[in-house]
Design an enzyme around this catalytic site. Structure first.
Site, PDB file in Angstrom:
ATOM      1  N   ASN A  19       0.612   0.341   6.032  1.00 54.49           N
ATOM      2  CA  ASN A  19       1.158  -0.482   4.956  1.00 54.49           C
ATOM      3  C   ASN A  19       1.847  -1.660   5.627  1.00 54.49           C
ATOM      4  O   ASN A  19       2.760  -1.461   6.424  1.00 54.49           O
ATOM      5  CB  ASN A  19       2.157   0.339   4.130  1.00 54.49           C
ATOM      6  N   GLY A  20       1.406  -2.862   5.317  1.00 57.78           N
ATOM      7  CA  GLY A  20       2.026  -4.041   5.916  1.00 57.78           C
ATOM      8  C   GLY A  20       0.991  -5.098   6.233  1.00 57.78           C
ATOM      9  O   GLY A  20      -0.123  -5.057   5.720  1.00 57.78           O
ATOM     10  N   GLY A  59      -0.859   0.823  -5.223  1.00 54.81           N
ATOM     11  CA  GLY A  59      -2.189   0.272  -4.965  1.00 54.81           C
ATOM     12  C   GLY A  59      -3.246   1.077  -5.678  1.00 54.81           C
ATOM     13  O   GLY A  59      -3.156   2.307  -5.717  1.00 54.81           O
ATOM     14  N   CYS A  75       0.880  -1.165   0.000  1.00 56.94           N
ATOM     15  CA  CYS A  75       0.000   0.000   0.000  1.00 56.94           C
ATOM     16  C   CYS A  75       0.915   1.211   0.000  1.00 56.94           C
ATOM     17  O   CYS A  75       2.132   1.071   0.120  1.00 56.94           O
ATOM     18  CB  CYS A  75      -0.843   0.061   1.266  1.00 56.94           C
ATOM     19  N   TYR A 106      10.195  -4.625  -7.685  1.00 54.28           N
ATOM     20  CA  TYR A 106       8.926  -4.362  -8.359  1.00 54.28           C
ATOM     21  C   TYR A 106       8.165  -3.123  -7.889  1.00 54.28           C
ATOM     22  O   TYR A 106       7.695  -2.339  -8.693  1.00 54.28           O
ATOM     23  CB  TYR A 106       8.036  -5.603  -8.223  1.00 54.28           C
TER      24      TYR A 106
HETATM   25  P1  AMP Z   1       2.458 -13.799 -12.710  1.00 56.26           P
HETATM   26  O1  AMP Z   1       1.733 -13.391 -13.952  1.00 56.26           O
HETATM   27  O2  AMP Z   1       1.520 -14.368 -11.656  1.00 56.26           O
HETATM   28  O3  AMP Z   1       3.643 -14.679 -12.943  1.00 56.26           O
HETATM   29  O4  AMP Z   1       3.016 -12.483 -12.027  1.00 56.26           O
HETATM   30  C1  AMP Z   1       4.181 -11.861 -12.506  1.00 56.26           C
HETATM   31  C2  AMP Z   1       3.868 -10.480 -12.993  1.00 56.26           C
HETATM   32  O5  AMP Z   1       3.173  -9.738 -12.009  1.00 56.26           O
HETATM   33  C3  AMP Z   1       5.108  -9.710 -13.329  1.00 56.26           C
HETATM   34  O6  AMP Z   1       4.896  -9.114 -14.591  1.00 56.26           O
HETATM   35  C4  AMP Z   1       5.253  -8.657 -12.251  1.00 56.26           C
HETATM   36  O7  AMP Z   1       5.588  -7.394 -12.821  1.00 56.26           O
HETATM   37  C5  AMP Z   1       3.895  -8.586 -11.593  1.00 56.26           C
HETATM   38  N1  AMP Z   1       3.952  -8.673 -10.122  1.00 56.26           N
HETATM   39  C6  AMP Z   1       4.913  -9.175  -9.347  1.00 56.26           C
HETATM   40  N2  AMP Z   1       4.565  -9.098  -8.038  1.00 56.26           N
HETATM   41  C7  AMP Z   1       3.347  -8.550  -7.985  1.00 56.26           C
HETATM   42  C8  AMP Z   1       2.446  -8.206  -6.930  1.00 56.26           C
HETATM   43  N3  AMP Z   1       2.732  -8.436  -5.664  1.00 56.26           N
HETATM   44  N4  AMP Z   1       1.278  -7.659  -7.289  1.00 56.26           N
HETATM   45  C9  AMP Z   1       0.965  -7.431  -8.573  1.00 56.26           C
HETATM   46  N5  AMP Z   1       1.766  -7.729  -9.604  1.00 56.26           N
HETATM   47  C10 AMP Z   1       2.942  -8.278  -9.331  1.00 56.26           C
END
Ligand code: AMP
Length: 445
Positions: free
Chosen positions: A102-103, A28, A2, A242
């Site tokens: 956040n957490g 978020g 968040c 990320y």
């Molecule tokens: P996936 O499609 O489930 O393999 O998720 C990987 C993709 O989601 C990558 O393109 C990342 O940029 C993005 N990503 C990684 N961690 C998160 C997260 N916690 N929440 C949303 N997107 C994420």
């Protein structure tokens, strides 16, 4: 995951809080909220959606005050509902107190059950409300004493902003998992999840709040207080991978630089690989690809156009519409892709869905060979500290070998960055003090 932002002692507090939250929007998109303080009374407005959808001109005008705290939510604990939007405000024997968090409080259920047994009535299903109930039950001389008494009862991760008339308090968990930085803008103090929000609001970063430290801003003055023994930081390394914006500084290092170096280390790990071009999955993959390109002497090209206007709420498509809208967010640039061997970089692979779709899309656009490079190690373990990485069973790297994942996503080759390279690039070296439990399965106690 968040974003939180607070500002004190400014006649422009609501507008600046808007700017801060807007800057943190990438953290978020589910809901946004703000509480302002005119010195005697707190005013609140929370809503579902993006910052600019929730805070129209009229709403901002109604939020009067010289201090403000705000929150943007990406749900991890508690359902996606307006009653879980933050800041939360509670009226109790403490007076009116607002909180933005956040957490993830890992012992919230247990604490909540025992508070409920003795009569507490919770307004939300989020883990955040627990701290307000604890504070109302076990009081000290003032809000900071009360918080110092109760924060050590919480387990898990938190960066908190509290507000009571005439006071804003920030607090960071004893490991420092989630980020919180202090900034200054003239006579105002700012507390924010990322330094870029302080920059955009026109301020200067002072320093990070330390693990187990509280910062109290009242009457135009700032003071610090420890509520847990000093410990080394155990920052979540996924901020660099990320979450954080490239223009943020985390652990004294710009995220842009860390990602650029990660890209270069990825290139070294893949030394000798031949390709016509290297590209990144926008937006986070782009900087990695630039770092890779420079190190490997392979030209960088934009392979995908990202549409930034899709927002969150475009129609949930049925099967036919899904095919039409597959490229709505990421559209392949066919001219760049056709007949080429491409190294494509994404920050992480969680379930494998994104990579699979992207590889399919590159194939359809005529790519000759696709080498997928991931800028982090395989995620084998869930996060209990506030990141939305799902159950163990949903994590593809927990179930499959790298070779099976490669086949699942349909790439010609798949390479993950080593943990050592990741930690080195993030500035940790041998003394790394990052939380890397999602990659190792070993958790801090
Ligand atoms: P996936 O499609 O489930 O393999 O998720 C990987 C993709 O989601 C990558 O393109 C990342 O940029 C993005 N990503 C990684 N961690 C998160 C997260 N916690 N929440 C949303 N997107 C994420």
């Amino acid at each position: 995951m968040c974003g939180i932002f607070g500002i004190t002692d400014s006649k422009e507090a609501p507008g600046l809080a808007y700017v801060g939250l807007f800057t943190l929007q990438h953290r978020g998109q589910e809901s946004a909220g703000m509480v302002t303080d005119d010195g005697t009374q707190l005013r609140q407005h929370n809503g579902m959606g993006l910052v600019n959808e929730v805070f129209t001109g009229k709403v901002l005008e109604s939020l009067k005050g010289r201090s403000a705290i705000g929150h943007i939510r990406y749900s991890t604990t508690g359902s996606s509902h307006l009653k879980n939007a933050q800041p939360l405000v509670l009226n109790s024997c403490l007076g009116t107190v607002a909180v933005a968090h956040n957490g993830n409080i890992t012992n919230a259920d247990r604490l909540k059950a025992s508070l409920q047994k003795s009569g507490a009535i919770f307004q939300s299903t989020s883990d955040t409300e627990v701290i307000l109930h604890l504070a109302a039950r076990y009081r000290g001389r003032n809000l900071e004493d009360t918080l110092a008494r109760n924060l050590p009862k919480l387990a898990g991760s938190y960066a908190f902003l509290f507000m009571a008339p005439g006071k804003v308090i920030g607090a960071r968990d004893p490991h420092g998992y989630r980020p919180l930085v202090l900034g200054r803008l003239g006579k105002s103090y700012i507390l924010a999840s990322e330094t870029c929000a302080i920059d955009v609001a026109g301020g200067k970063t002072v320093r990070e709040i330390e693990p187990g430290e509280m910062v109290i801003i009242s009457g135009g003055k700032v003071s610090f207080r420890r509520f847990a023994p000093a410990r080394k930081f155990t920052r979540c390394i996924f901020e660099q991978v990320y979450f954080a914006r490239p223009d943020a500084v985390v652990a004294g290092r710009s995220v842009q630089k860390a990602r650029y170096e990660i890209g270069a280390l990825l290139a070294r790990e893949l030394a000798g690989v031949k390709a016509d071009l290297v590209s990144g999955v926008p937006d986070s993959g782009t900087v990695y690809a630039l770092g890779f390109s420079e190190e490997a002497w392979i030209p960088y090209q934009t392979a995908f156009m990202r549409n930034h206007y899709t927002g969150r709420s475009f129609i949930q498509p049925d099967q036919r519409l899904r095919e039409v809208t597959a490229h709505l967010k990421l559209a392949p640039i066919k001219d760049v892709i056709k007949g080429k061997t491409i190294i494509l970089i994404d920050d992480s692979l969680v379930r494998g869905t994104t990579s699979r779709e992207i590889v399919k899309s590159l194939r359809a656009a005529g790519a000759k060979k696709i080498i997928m490079a991931i800028a982090s190690p395989p995620i084998i373990s869930p996060c209990y500290f506030g990141i939305d990485t799902p159950n163990r069973e949903e994590l593809i790297a927990n179930k499959m070998s790298v070779e099976r994942i490669r086949r699942f996503i349909g790439a010609d080759a798949l390479h993950y960055l080593s943990l050592e390279s990741l930690v080195t690039a993030c500035g940790g070296g041998k003394d790394a003090n990052f939380c890397v439990s999602c990659f190792t399965g070993r958790y801090n106690r």
